[in-house]
Design an enzyme around this catalytic site. Structure first.
Site, PDB file in Angstrom:
ATOM      1  N   ASP A  18       0.832  -1.207   0.000  1.00  0.00           N
ATOM      2  CA  ASP A  18       0.000   0.000   0.000  1.00  0.00           C
ATOM      3  C   ASP A  18       0.869   1.260   0.000  1.00  0.00           C
ATOM      4  O   ASP A  18       1.984   1.251   0.528  1.00  0.00           O
ATOM      5  CB  ASP A  18      -0.909  -0.026   1.245  1.00  0.00           C
ATOM      6  CG  ASP A  18      -2.097   0.910   1.100  1.00  0.00           C
ATOM      7  OD1 ASP A  18      -2.334   1.426  -0.011  1.00  0.00           O
ATOM      8  OD2 ASP A  18      -2.791   1.127   2.112  1.00  0.00           O
ATOM      9  N   GLY A  19       0.336   2.310  -0.594  1.00  0.00           N
ATOM     10  CA  GLY A  19       0.996   3.618  -0.524  1.00  0.00           C
ATOM     11  C   GLY A  19       1.524   4.144  -1.844  1.00  0.00           C
ATOM     12  O   GLY A  19       2.227   5.163  -1.861  1.00  0.00           O
ATOM     13  N   ASN A  20       1.187   3.490  -2.949  1.00  0.00           N
ATOM     14  CA  ASN A  20       1.677   3.968  -4.257  1.00  0.00           C
ATOM     15  C   ASN A  20       1.160   5.383  -4.563  1.00  0.00           C
ATOM     16  O   ASN A  20       1.902   6.226  -5.082  1.00  0.00           O
ATOM     17  CB  ASN A  20       1.209   3.045  -5.387  1.00  0.00           C
ATOM     18  CG  ASN A  20       1.819   1.662  -5.307  1.00  0.00           C
ATOM     19  OD1 ASN A  20       2.702   1.413  -4.505  1.00  0.00           O
ATOM     20  ND2 ASN A  20       1.325   0.748  -6.134  1.00  0.00           N
ATOM     21  N   ARG A  22       0.148   7.735  -2.447  1.00  0.00           N
ATOM     22  CA  ARG A  22       0.769   8.754  -1.582  1.00  0.00           C
ATOM     23  C   ARG A  22       2.231   8.999  -1.964  1.00  0.00           C
ATOM     24  O   ARG A  22       2.720  10.106  -1.888  1.00  0.00           O
ATOM     25  CB  ARG A  22       0.629   8.340  -0.106  1.00  0.00           C
ATOM     26  CG  ARG A  22      -0.727   8.715   0.469  1.00  0.00           C
ATOM     27  CD  ARG A  22      -1.046   7.953   1.713  1.00  0.00           C
ATOM     28  NE  ARG A  22      -1.369   6.554   1.389  1.00  0.00           N
ATOM     29  CZ  ARG A  22      -1.409   5.583   2.278  1.00  0.00           C
ATOM     30  NH1 ARG A  22      -1.108   5.838   3.537  1.00  0.00           N
ATOM     31  NH2 ARG A  22      -1.731   4.364   1.906  1.00  0.00           N
ATOM     32  N   TRP A  23       2.904   7.946  -2.394  1.00  0.00           N
ATOM     33  CA  TRP A  23       4.295   8.114  -2.861  1.00  0.00           C
ATOM     34  C   TRP A  23       4.307   9.083  -4.051  1.00  0.00           C
ATOM     35  O   TRP A  23       5.132   9.998  -4.107  1.00  0.00           O
ATOM     36  CB  TRP A  23       4.879   6.759  -3.260  1.00  0.00           C
ATOM     37  CG  TRP A  23       6.320   6.831  -3.678  1.00  0.00           C
ATOM     38  CD1 TRP A  23       7.416   6.659  -2.876  1.00  0.00           C
ATOM     39  CD2 TRP A  23       6.818   7.137  -4.998  1.00  0.00           C
ATOM     40  NE1 TRP A  23       8.570   6.829  -3.616  1.00  0.00           N
ATOM     41  CE2 TRP A  23       8.235   7.125  -4.912  1.00  0.00           C
ATOM     42  CE3 TRP A  23       6.225   7.409  -6.221  1.00  0.00           C
ATOM     43  CZ2 TRP A  23       9.058   7.366  -6.011  1.00  0.00           C
ATOM     44  CZ3 TRP A  23       7.036   7.662  -7.319  1.00  0.00           C
ATOM     45  CH2 TRP A  23       8.436   7.641  -7.208  1.00  0.00           C
ATOM     46  N   ARG A  31      -0.847   9.376  -9.848  1.00  0.00           N
ATOM     47  CA  ARG A  31      -0.921   8.090  -9.131  1.00  0.00           C
ATOM     48  C   ARG A  31      -0.317   6.936  -9.942  1.00  0.00           C
ATOM     49  O   ARG A  31       0.275   6.004  -9.399  1.00  0.00           O
ATOM     50  CB  ARG A  31      -2.382   7.744  -8.805  1.00  0.00           C
ATOM     51  CG  ARG A  31      -3.064   8.708  -7.860  1.00  0.00           C
ATOM     52  CD  ARG A  31      -4.498   8.254  -7.557  1.00  0.00           C
ATOM     53  NE  ARG A  31      -4.532   6.898  -7.030  1.00  0.00           N
ATOM     54  CZ  ARG A  31      -4.354   6.590  -5.748  1.00  0.00           C
ATOM     55  NH1 ARG A  31      -4.158   7.531  -4.853  1.00  0.00           N
ATOM     56  NH2 ARG A  31      -4.403   5.336  -5.359  1.00  0.00           N
ATOM     57  N   ASN A  66     -10.913  -2.509  -5.460  1.00  0.00           N
ATOM     58  CA  ASN A  66     -10.131  -1.593  -6.312  1.00  0.00           C
ATOM     59  C   ASN A  66     -10.759  -1.409  -7.701  1.00  0.00           C
ATOM     60  O   ASN A  66     -10.449  -0.434  -8.394  1.00  0.00           O
ATOM     61  CB  ASN A  66      -8.676  -2.060  -6.464  1.00  0.00           C
ATOM     62  CG  ASN A  66      -7.839  -1.950  -5.202  1.00  0.00           C
ATOM     63  OD1 ASN A  66      -6.900  -2.712  -4.988  1.00  0.00           O
ATOM     64  ND2 ASN A  66      -8.152  -0.990  -4.330  1.00  0.00           N
ATOM     65  N   ARG A  69     -12.111   2.068  -8.507  1.00  0.00           N
ATOM     66  CA  ARG A  69     -11.257   3.254  -8.743  1.00  0.00           C
ATOM     67  C   ARG A  69     -11.529   3.825 -10.137  1.00  0.00           C
ATOM     68  O   ARG A  69     -12.127   3.147 -10.983  1.00  0.00           O
ATOM     69  CB  ARG A  69      -9.780   2.858  -8.598  1.00  0.00           C
ATOM     70  CG  ARG A  69      -9.450   2.512  -7.144  1.00  0.00           C
ATOM     71  CD  ARG A  69      -7.967   2.428  -6.914  1.00  0.00           C
ATOM     72  NE  ARG A  69      -7.701   2.132  -5.504  1.00  0.00           N
ATOM     73  CZ  ARG A  69      -6.515   2.197  -4.945  1.00  0.00           C
ATOM     74  NH1 ARG A  69      -5.460   2.533  -5.666  1.00  0.00           N
ATOM     75  NH2 ARG A  69      -6.356   1.920  -3.666  1.00  0.00           N
ATOM     76  N   ILE A 193      -6.725  -4.543   7.618  1.00  0.00           N
ATOM     77  CA  ILE A 193      -6.553  -5.760   6.820  1.00  0.00           C
ATOM     78  C   ILE A 193      -7.189  -5.611   5.436  1.00  0.00           C
ATOM     79  O   ILE A 193      -6.817  -6.314   4.499  1.00  0.00           O
ATOM     80  CB  ILE A 193      -7.158  -6.981   7.589  1.00  0.00           C
ATOM     81  CG1 ILE A 193      -6.460  -7.188   8.943  1.00  0.00           C
ATOM     82  CG2 ILE A 193      -7.099  -8.253   6.775  1.00  0.00           C
ATOM     83  CD1 ILE A 193      -4.984  -7.511   8.879  1.00  0.00           C
ATOM     84  N   SER A 194      -8.153  -4.690   5.305  1.00  0.00           N
ATOM     85  CA  SER A 194      -8.778  -4.394   4.003  1.00  0.00           C
ATOM     86  C   SER A 194      -9.230  -5.651   3.238  1.00  0.00           C
ATOM     87  O   SER A 194      -8.899  -5.821   2.066  1.00  0.00           O
ATOM     88  CB  SER A 194      -7.834  -3.545   3.132  1.00  0.00           C
ATOM     89  OG  SER A 194      -7.496  -2.347   3.788  1.00  0.00           O
TER      90      SER A 194
END
Ligand code: IPE
Ligand code: IPE
Ligand code: MG
Length: 245
Positions: A18-20, A22-23, A31, A66, A69, A193-194
């Protein structure tokens, strides 16, 4: 150099990558650039796990949720997966890694699904590590599917309700035949845990790190394994029982 004990390796590591997004934001990029960079971290992690001697590596790459999205992002993720399969197959072969997938792959774009199944077939004899990609995966869906199959088998006379136990339920899940994860890593500082492997994570050691997935390196993996090795897994027993005192 981070030291790990080769005799106490987790057999199965699962990662919620996780975090792509935000990176990418941190680097003032879109994104999709974050997902591209995330794919690099996948390559590094797969090779590192293979070198360390992990038997099963499960990567949560795309959840059933997902799909909601924006189209542009879903399309980009599908083509990144295709790209990954095209480019990484020789490495999987060279490193003797078997590819497997869990999830509702019928929802994947047809060409991507075909490529995935081709690589699964091509690598099926490889026995050094299993790379298990969770694609279009949702744990509740997986459990619903298992219940449906059990009821259908019971109606056909292939399954006796008396025979339903924890082992049998395990056989009806996508992860049939795999050990449960020993260690779950989630990146990006989220503590949830999603909808990932709810059944399989019953006694898994959980490790959370603030590192965003595209920044995840071999040392981050080693840190997680080192921390795992300090944990005492009690499975409901007492510490004395576990240490054999
Ligand atoms: C993980 O990164 C990749 C997928 C879920 C496909 P995200 O895209 O969720 O990144 P954040 O959470 O928005 O930072
Ligand atoms: C979980 O990440 C799914 C994957 C890593 C593929 P999400 O970014 O979708 O999870 P939430 O929405 O933050 O719970
Ligand atoms: Mg996320």
């Amino acid at each position: 150099m981070i030291k790990i004990d080769q005799n106490k390796l987790p057999r199965h590591i699962a990662i919620i990558m996780d975090g792509n997004g935000r990176w990418a934001k941190q680097h003032t990029m879109g994104r999709i650039r974050g997902h591209k960079k995330g794919a690099q971290a996948v390559r590094t992690t797969v090779t590192a796990c293979r070198e360390i001697g992990i038997q099963v590596l499960t990567l949560f790459a795309f959840s059933s949720e997902n799909w909601g999205r924006p189209d542009e992002e879903v399309n980009a993720l599908m083509s990144l997966l295709e790209d990954y399969l095209d480019k990484e197959t020789p490495t999987l072969q060279k490193q003797q890694i078997r590819l497997n997938s869990i999830g509702d792959i019928d929802r994947l774009y047809p060409l991507v699904k075909k490529k995935l199944l081709d690589v699964v077939k091509l690598t099926e004899q490889n026995d050094k590590m299993v790379l298990n990609l969770a694609l279009s995966y949702g744990s509740r869906d997986e459990i619903v599917l298992a219940i449906r199959k059990m009821i259908s088998d019971s109606q056909k006379g292939k399954l006796d309700i008396e025979d339903i136990n924890q082992d049998l339920v395990g056989h009806y899940l996508y992860t049939d035949g795999m050990p449960d994860p020993d260690l779950l890593i989630r990146t990006s500082g989220e503590y949830r845990i999603s909808n990932f492997m709810l059944w399989q994570l019953a006694y898994t050691e959980l490790y959370f790190t603030d590192v965003l997935w595209p920044d995840f390196k071999k040392d981050d993996l080693l840190n997680a394994i080192a921390e795992y090795q300090l944990r005492e897994r009690r499975f409901g027993l007492t510490s004395d029982q576990i240490s054999g005192k």
